[in-house]
Enzyme design. Structure first.
Site, PDB file in Angstrom:
ATOM      1  CG  HIS A 159      -9.027  -6.363   1.250  1.00  0.00           C
ATOM      2  ND1 HIS A 159      -9.230  -5.004   1.201  1.00  0.00           N
ATOM      3  CD2 HIS A 159      -9.876  -6.911   0.345  1.00  0.00           C
ATOM      4  CE1 HIS A 159     -10.175  -4.747   0.305  1.00  0.00           C
ATOM      5  NE2 HIS A 159     -10.593  -5.882  -0.227  1.00  0.00           N
ATOM      6  CD  GLU A 160      -5.269  -5.710   4.485  1.00  0.00           C
ATOM      7  OE1 GLU A 160      -5.907  -6.685   4.891  1.00  0.00           O
ATOM      8  OE2 GLU A 160      -5.789  -4.658   4.126  1.00  0.00           O
ATOM      9  CG  HIS A 173     -14.608  -8.828   7.001  1.00  0.00           C
ATOM     10  ND1 HIS A 173     -14.314  -8.062   8.105  1.00  0.00           N
ATOM     11  CD2 HIS A 173     -13.569  -8.658   6.133  1.00  0.00           C
ATOM     12  CE1 HIS A 173     -13.148  -7.445   7.914  1.00  0.00           C
ATOM     13  NE2 HIS A 173     -12.685  -7.788   6.732  1.00  0.00           N
ATOM     14  CG  HIS A 174     -13.216 -15.202   7.582  1.00  0.00           C
ATOM     15  ND1 HIS A 174     -13.172 -16.390   6.874  1.00  0.00           N
ATOM     16  CD2 HIS A 174     -14.355 -15.254   8.335  1.00  0.00           C
ATOM     17  CE1 HIS A 174     -14.246 -17.118   7.179  1.00  0.00           C
ATOM     18  NE2 HIS A 174     -14.977 -16.454   8.052  1.00  0.00           N
ATOM     19  CD  GLU A 175      -8.150  -7.827   9.182  1.00  0.00           C
ATOM     20  OE1 GLU A 175      -8.471  -7.204   8.170  1.00  0.00           O
ATOM     21  OE2 GLU A 175      -7.001  -8.341   9.341  1.00  0.00           O
ATOM     22  CD  GLU A 180      -2.908  -1.564   2.062  1.00  0.00           C
ATOM     23  OE1 GLU A 180      -3.081  -0.695   2.932  1.00  0.00           O
ATOM     24  OE2 GLU A 180      -3.487  -2.667   2.070  1.00  0.00           O
ATOM     25  CD  GLU A 221      -6.515  -3.421   0.374  1.00  0.00           C
ATOM     26  OE1 GLU A 221      -7.082  -2.394   0.726  1.00  0.00           O
ATOM     27  OE2 GLU A 221      -5.902  -4.165   1.187  1.00  0.00           O
ATOM     28  CD  GLU A 273      -7.688   0.274   3.043  1.00  0.00           C
ATOM     29  OE1 GLU A 273      -8.546  -0.257   3.762  1.00  0.00           O
ATOM     30  OE2 GLU A 273      -6.557  -0.204   2.883  1.00  0.00           O
TER      31      GLU A 273
HETATM   32  C1  NOJ Z   1      -8.124  -3.297   5.539  1.00  0.00           C
HETATM   33  C2  NOJ Z   1      -9.010  -3.555   4.377  1.00  0.00           C
HETATM   34  O1  NOJ Z   1      -8.411  -3.138   3.174  1.00  0.00           O
HETATM   35  C3  NOJ Z   1     -10.311  -2.837   4.614  1.00  0.00           C
HETATM   36  O2  NOJ Z   1     -11.159  -2.955   3.489  1.00  0.00           O
HETATM   37  C4  NOJ Z   1     -10.955  -3.410   5.857  1.00  0.00           C
HETATM   38  O3  NOJ Z   1     -12.120  -2.671   6.148  1.00  0.00           O
HETATM   39  C5  NOJ Z   1     -10.019  -3.349   7.057  1.00  0.00           C
HETATM   40  N1  NOJ Z   1      -8.742  -3.855   6.724  1.00  0.00           N
HETATM   41  C6  NOJ Z   1     -10.547  -4.146   8.236  1.00  0.00           C
HETATM   42  O4  NOJ Z   1     -10.535  -5.513   7.932  1.00  0.00           O
HETATM   43 CA    CA Z   2      -5.884  -2.598   3.029  1.00  0.00          CA
END
Ligand code: NOJ
Ligand code: CA
Length: 679
Positions: A462-463, A381-383, A179, A481, A487
């Protein structure tokens, strides 16, 4: 004097580079590109690339630093063969339905000469696939008794540009992963860059260096050595060795796309073609679609991921988004913050995430039923916050929960500083740290994909690890991403500049689809920070930045304020029969035309930079003999992202493929057109 002459001759021979011997040569099907393999002094091997007789890649060495020593000198060609291939294959979804895969292949087999300091010769093949628009090559290590396993400390593959070049690049091994804003510098000023790396040499040729089919291997970065040499810099593994593989195995393909224009890079299918065909079978269960979500509000900080009075992922709030999606024809509703683990400092510790149950104020089964009644699917969503093994232990149950509730797309996330992925091979064992693009993570992503595919779930990471075209083999890896997305318009410091997307189109997007999350029609981020964009540009992004899932990222109440612009977002397609880059320059402007699958409609999107543009654009891509109603969404007179971003015009006109149109882009502007066939 005479007796001294041989000594002098020897000295001279050591100082001058010895003559290189040509070992093999192969040209592309249309004789546009040619690769020559040669042997240099001390038995080193190198390749070079010409385009129509002009040197593009000067002799560049091949080799490895292995655990048992350098594999580079005293290497001898022991066999070679060549073949041709030509097929047209079909993507289940994509930027084009049909792709031609047409190349000539050279396989060169090498062996170390005896006396190289070990009692066995090591063997490997180098395979080149040469297309008219680029080349791919990889190393293949056959089974060999003396080397059961390879421990790769470094890859010595070089990419030496034959001429000075301008580069567009982001740094590797920095804390914020991919990023970063693209820098434009002379090639000579690159430090260590990520791929795809885009170059324009001083003869005007456009070149992109990347890789294809990154499987069970470390991601490749490019470190600049002496002069214009770029050398592979593999992402390290947690234990110091970049790659450990049991033989036989192949490396990923190292790719070099070469074209006259920037547009040629973005039209090339080289990366996809070098990947293996679909390995997961029918994916007709995946529907390319647009989605909304409890998301932008979190980045604006008007709602929170954490539970409490501002919690976004509540049953009531999600119903509001489901209603909004149903009313406007959007299939998906993403909900972030739906599960325990977000309270407190989640990005410092993902160990608290529970992916198997929702928070008390989020009734997942009831919402799934509510959505199903309206044709709307929740998006999961799996963060992980990089607690990756912790996540993997829950993965079967987590995916099963989603599958039971009709969730067929899951967004994953790996937020933490680069190099801080947490790997724990057994529960309670030591935690090791890995990079996002190391060998272990390349395998992690495939473990997730395979388990998800078994439950008919698509993944949007993402990431992520970088895209190397694996969507061909795993067509449930639908988007990711891997660059600065929208963002950064909410809270980026600095925010994305006006030229950002015209740069992405010729850099990051060469790798594959991006979940950029466009459509911020309010043109404001957190605390009112202005986007570097006009209203029309937000629409154009749906056509310019390809993804089979496209977010309609702004708040429902903001779309209500811009019904004209919103109409384009409702109408624009997400799955394409064909795609073309009509024109563009890296970081200045780009215009795409794409034909929707099924409907026969065409869409055009054009975005620029901080300068105004008037682009005379032939409509020759339209189907011959057909008339179209062109619904044009453009920057209004006097539009400018700085002080007049909402100046916007919508007009219609009848056109055919013999017509031209002038696209007038404002500073920070864009244009979007829908072409509806009139027959
Ligand atoms: C970074 C992601 O790019 C974003 O879309 C997300 O909302 C946040 N992380 C939280 O998971
Ligand atoms: Ca991100």
């Amino acid at each position: 004097m005479l007796p001294f002459l041989p000594a002098l001759a020897l000295l001279l021979a050591a100082a001058l580079p010895a003559r290189a011997d040509t070992l093999a040569r192969i040209a592309s099907p249309g004789d546009v590109l040619a690769v020559t393999l040669e042997s240099q002094h001390e038995g080193r091997i190198a390749y070079r690339v010409e385009r129509k007789g002009q040197a593009v890649i000067a002799p560049s060495r091949l080799g490895f630093l292995l655990g048992d020593g350098r594999l580079e000198r005293n290497v001898e060609l022991v066999g070679q063969s060549s073949s041709s291939f030509d097929e047209t294959w079909e993507q289940p979804w994509g930027e084009r339905r049909l792709t031609r895969n047409h190349y000539n292949e050279l396989r060169a087999s090498f062996e170390e000469k005896a006396g190289a300091g070990r009692d066995y010769p090591r063997r490997f093949d180098v395979v080149f696939r040469v297309y008219d628009d680029g080349i791919g090559f990889r190393y293949e290590f056959p089974r060999q008794a003396a080397m059961p396993q390879a421990r790769i400390r470094a890859e010595l593959t070089e990419f030496t540009l034959a001429r000075p070049a301008t580069a567009w690049w982001i740094p590797a091994f920095e804390w914020n992963r991919e990023e970063y804003l693209y820098q434009r510098t002379p090639l000579k000023e690159i430090g260590t860059a990520q791929t795809p790396l885009t170059l324009r040499d001083d003869s005007g040729l456009h070149i992109s260096i990347h890789e294809a089919a990154l499987v069970d291997y470390a991601g490749m970065n490019l470190a600049r050595g002496d002069g214009d040499v770029l050398r592979a810099a593999l992402t390290p593994g947690g234990d110091g060795v970049a790659v450990v593989r049991t033989l036989p195995f192949n490396t990923p393909w190292r790719t070099i796309q070469i074209g006259e224009k920037a547009a040629d890079l973005a039209e090339s299918s080289l990366i996809l073609n070098l990947n293996e065909p679909n390995a997961i079978g029918d994916v007709s269960w995946f529907t390319p679609a647009k989605y909304v979500g409890v998301w932008w509000s979190l980045h604006l900080e008007t709602e929170t991921w954490a539970t409490g009075p501002k919690h976004g992922a509540t049953t009531e709030n999600t119903k509001r988004y489901i209603d909004f999606a149903a009313a406007n024809g959007f299939r998906g509703v993403l909900v972030e913050g739906w599960n325990p683990g977000w309270d407190g400092n989640w990005f410092a510790d993902g160990g608290g995430f529970d992916f198997t149950r929702p928070t008390a104020d989020f009734d997942l089964p009831a919402l799934a039923r509510y959505g199903a009644g309206k044709g709307v699917h929740l998006i999961g969503h799996h963060e992980t916050a990089c607690a990756v093994s912790h996540y993997e232990r829950q993965l079967p149950a987590a995916l099963a929960l989603y599958a039971r509730n009709g969730v067929d797309v899951v967004k994953t996330g790996y937020v933490c500083d680069a190099g801080d992925i947490q790997r724990q091979d057994e529960a309670g064992g030591p935690v090791r740290r890995e990079w996002h693009e190391g060998q272990w993570m390349s395998n992690h992503h495939l473990r997730v994909l395979r388990q998800a595919a078994a439950r008919h779930i698509a993944i949007n990471s993402h990431e992520p690890i970088k895209d190397t075209g694996l969507r061909r083999t795993y067509p449930n890896w639908v988007s990711r991403e891997g660059a600065r997305g929208m963002e950064f318009a909410a809270w980026g410091n600095p925010p994305n500049p006006p030229e950002h997307e015209a740069t992405l189109a010729f850099t990051r997007m060469l790798a594959g689809p991006m979940d950029f999350t466009p459509g911020i029609v309010s043109l404001k981020g957190r605390n009112g920070q202005p986007l570097r964009s006009t209203l029309a540009k937000q629409l154009a992004l749906y056509v310019v930045l390809y993804s089979p899932i496209q977010m309609v990222a702004d708040l429902p109440e903001h779309y209500a304020q811009h019904p004209d612009a919103f109409q384009f977002i409702k109408d624009v397609a997400v799955d394409w029969e064909e795609s073309h880059v009509l024109d563009g320059e890296v970081g200045e402007y780009v215009t795409f035309a794409r034909k929707a699958r099924g409907s026969g409609e065409w869409f055009l999107g054009s975005v620029g930079d901080d300068h105004p543009h008037a682009l005379d654009t032939p409509l020759s891509f339209l189907d011959p003999g057909r008339r179209y109603r062109a619904e044009i969404y453009r920057d209004g007179d006097g539009a400018n992202w700085r002080d007049n971003p909402f100046a916007f015009a919508r007009e219609t006109r009848e056109v055919g493929n013999g017509d031209r149109i002038t696209l007038k882009l404002a500073p920070g502007g864009g244009a979007a057109i829908r072409f509806v066939p009139l027959d």
